[in-house]
Design an enzyme around this catalytic site. Structure first.
Site, PDB file in Angstrom:
ATOM      1  N   MET A  30       0.941  -1.250   0.053  1.00 56.38           N
ATOM      2  CA  MET A  30       0.052   0.089   0.012  1.00 56.38           C
ATOM      3  C   MET A  30       0.927   1.335   0.027  1.00 56.38           C
ATOM      4  SD  MET A  30      -3.564  -0.938   2.058  1.00 56.38           S
ATOM      5  CE  MET A  30      -2.633  -0.731   3.493  1.00 56.38           C
ATOM      6  N   LEU A  33       6.589   3.123   1.644  1.00 58.63           N
ATOM      7  CA  LEU A  33       7.589   2.070   1.655  1.00 58.63           C
ATOM      8  C   LEU A  33       8.715   2.126   2.500  1.00 58.63           C
ATOM      9  CD1 LEU A  33       7.773   1.150  -2.059  1.00 58.63           C
ATOM     10  CD2 LEU A  33       6.245   0.270  -0.361  1.00 58.63           C
ATOM     11  N   HIS A  37       9.777  -3.411   3.240  1.00 61.98           N
ATOM     12  CA  HIS A  37       9.034  -3.832   1.856  1.00 61.98           C
ATOM     13  C   HIS A  37      10.367  -4.282   1.003  1.00 61.98           C
ATOM     14  CE1 HIS A  37       5.609  -0.968   3.230  1.00 61.98           C
ATOM     15  NE2 HIS A  37       5.107  -1.943   2.740  1.00 61.98           N
ATOM     16  N   GLN A  61      -9.996  -2.346   2.825  1.00 58.81           N
ATOM     17  CA  GLN A  61      -9.772  -2.938   4.026  1.00 58.81           C
ATOM     18  C   GLN A  61      -9.644  -2.040   5.084  1.00 58.81           C
ATOM     19  OE1 GLN A  61      -5.746  -3.926   1.879  1.00 58.81           O
ATOM     20  NE2 GLN A  61      -4.979  -3.530   4.038  1.00 58.81           N
ATOM     21  N   GLU A 149       6.030 -11.103   7.829  1.00 57.45           N
ATOM     22  CA  GLU A 149       5.388 -11.762   9.122  1.00 57.45           C
ATOM     23  C   GLU A 149       4.742 -10.722   9.877  1.00 57.45           C
ATOM     24  OE1 GLU A 149       8.210 -14.492  10.376  1.00 57.45           O
ATOM     25  OE2 GLU A 149       7.520 -16.087   9.282  1.00 57.45           O
ATOM     26  N   ASP A 151       2.646  -8.636   9.383  1.00 51.53           N
ATOM     27  CA  ASP A 151       1.172  -8.807   9.351  1.00 51.53           C
ATOM     28  C   ASP A 151       0.738 -10.367   9.393  1.00 51.53           C
ATOM     29  OD1 ASP A 151       0.043  -6.093   9.330  1.00 51.53           O
ATOM     30  OD2 ASP A 151       1.410  -6.112   7.469  1.00 51.53           O
ATOM     31  N   GLN A 154      -2.643 -11.614   8.481  1.00 50.74           N
ATOM     32  CA  GLN A 154      -2.983 -11.710   7.068  1.00 50.74           C
ATOM     33  C   GLN A 154      -2.269 -12.690   6.347  1.00 50.74           C
ATOM     34  OE1 GLN A 154      -2.751  -7.592   4.985  1.00 50.74           O
ATOM     35  NE2 GLN A 154      -0.798  -8.226   4.592  1.00 50.74           N
ATOM     36  N   ARG A 191       2.975   2.855   9.180  1.00 47.38           N
ATOM     37  CA  ARG A 191       2.508   3.793  10.286  1.00 47.38           C
ATOM     38  C   ARG A 191       3.389   4.397  11.255  1.00 47.38           C
ATOM     39  NH1 ARG A 191      -1.871  -0.168   9.451  1.00 47.38           N
ATOM     40  NH2 ARG A 191      -3.927   1.073   8.995  1.00 47.38           N
TER      41      ARG A 191
END
Ligand code: PAF
Length: 287
Positions: A30, A33, A37, A61, A149, A151, A154, A191
């Site tokens: 998303m 980065l 990532h 989401q 990992e 998330d 997810q 975040r």
């Protein structure tokens, strides 16, 4: 690096490569980065011939409109990072490109996997993730797709999605990659950009608490209520962070465990509110 904004342009680029027998890898993101990532891209480049990366802030989401609005958008900087990381193709679709008006919403059944932890706190979140990831998989049709990992829930749900839809997802191999951390131990996250300097320092206590659980668990293997309470105190000690959940769960089923866990693979999962930012992290436990 080629940049495409439409599904058809991307599919046109990929079709001849697939015919030539090139191994295609995919790193969905998303944006906003960071090194986490790039570690996925690096691994993808090592294991495949072509690296495709998508940047799409997926509205379905986000259960919280404020979170969607505040999600960092840094496309220029992201593209420069991907170019440097030798990504071959970047897919930058608009919301309209990914969600046609009047389109019928897909349904999913992940059993309990999307009902606990993040699923309980963020209703509809994993449904939105499953919708967009299946759409992206159908467009890119990669041999391998890479997820962090950090998330972990997810990642588990995406593995289940591919398992359930073998014919639609063309047997994509899902690769989970270890969480990349800052020097303080704070898990890299888009975040984190929204944290103040003081908050960023404070957030290192999440890693301290998870590490403490890991070492205490190794010693005792049971009685985790006590360990968890101690860890909550570590996180909340300065009154800046509030624990939303902190629990030890089975890595496969994601169901909470408390004692007698012989033979199970376990992980400790945490969600924490720090100022306006919600952070998640997890750590594998050794038995
Ligand atoms: O992990 C993320 O960044 C997103 O949830 C994903 C997998 C790209 C789907 O939008």
């Amino acid at each position: 690096m080629q940049v495409t904004e439409t599904k058809s342009a991307l599919m046109k680029l990929l079709a001849p490569l697939r015919l030539e027998g090139k191994r295609i890898s995919f790193v969905p993101t998303m944006g906003a980065l960071h090194r986490g990532h790039i570690s996925l891209v690096d691994r993808a480049r090592k294991e495949c011939d072509i690296v495709v990366c998508s940047i799409f802030v997926n509205p379905t989401q986000f259960n919280n409109p404020g979170d969607l609005k505040n999600y960092p958008r840094t496309v220029k900087q992201d593209s420069a990072m991907l170019e440097k990381a030798l990504v071959d193709i970047v897919f930058l679709p608009s919301v309209e490109e990914m969600y046609a008006p009047g389109e019928i919403e897909e349904t999913f059944d992940f059993g309990m996997l999307d009902k606990v932890m993040e699923g309980a706190q963020r209703p509809g979140h994993f449904k939105g993730v499953a919708i967009i990831v299946s759409k992206l998989f159908e467009i890119v049709r990669p041999h391998k797709a890479y997820f962090g990992e950090k998330d972990f829930q997810q990642l588990t749900i995406i593995r289940e999605l591919v398992n359930q839809r073998k014919s639609l997802t063309y047997g994509i191999e899902i690769i989970g990659c270890e969480t990349v951390r800052e020097q303080s131990g704070l898990a890299m996250s888009s975040r984190n950009m929204r944290l103040t300097e003081d908050e960023r320092k404070e957030a290192a206590n999440i890693y301290k608490a998870l590490s403490m659980i890991k070492s205490e668990w190794k010693k005792s293997n049971t009685n985790n209520a006590e360990i968890i309470n101690k860890a909550i105190k570590v996180i909340e000690q300065n009154g800046m962070m509030k624990v939303e959940y902190l629990e030890i769960a089975d890595e496969k089923t994601l169901m909470p465990v408390n004692s007698e866990n012989q033979g199970k693979l376990l992980r400790c999962f945490a969600a924490i509110q720090l100022g306006n930012v919600r952070l998640i992290d997890n750590m594998k436990l050794e038995i």
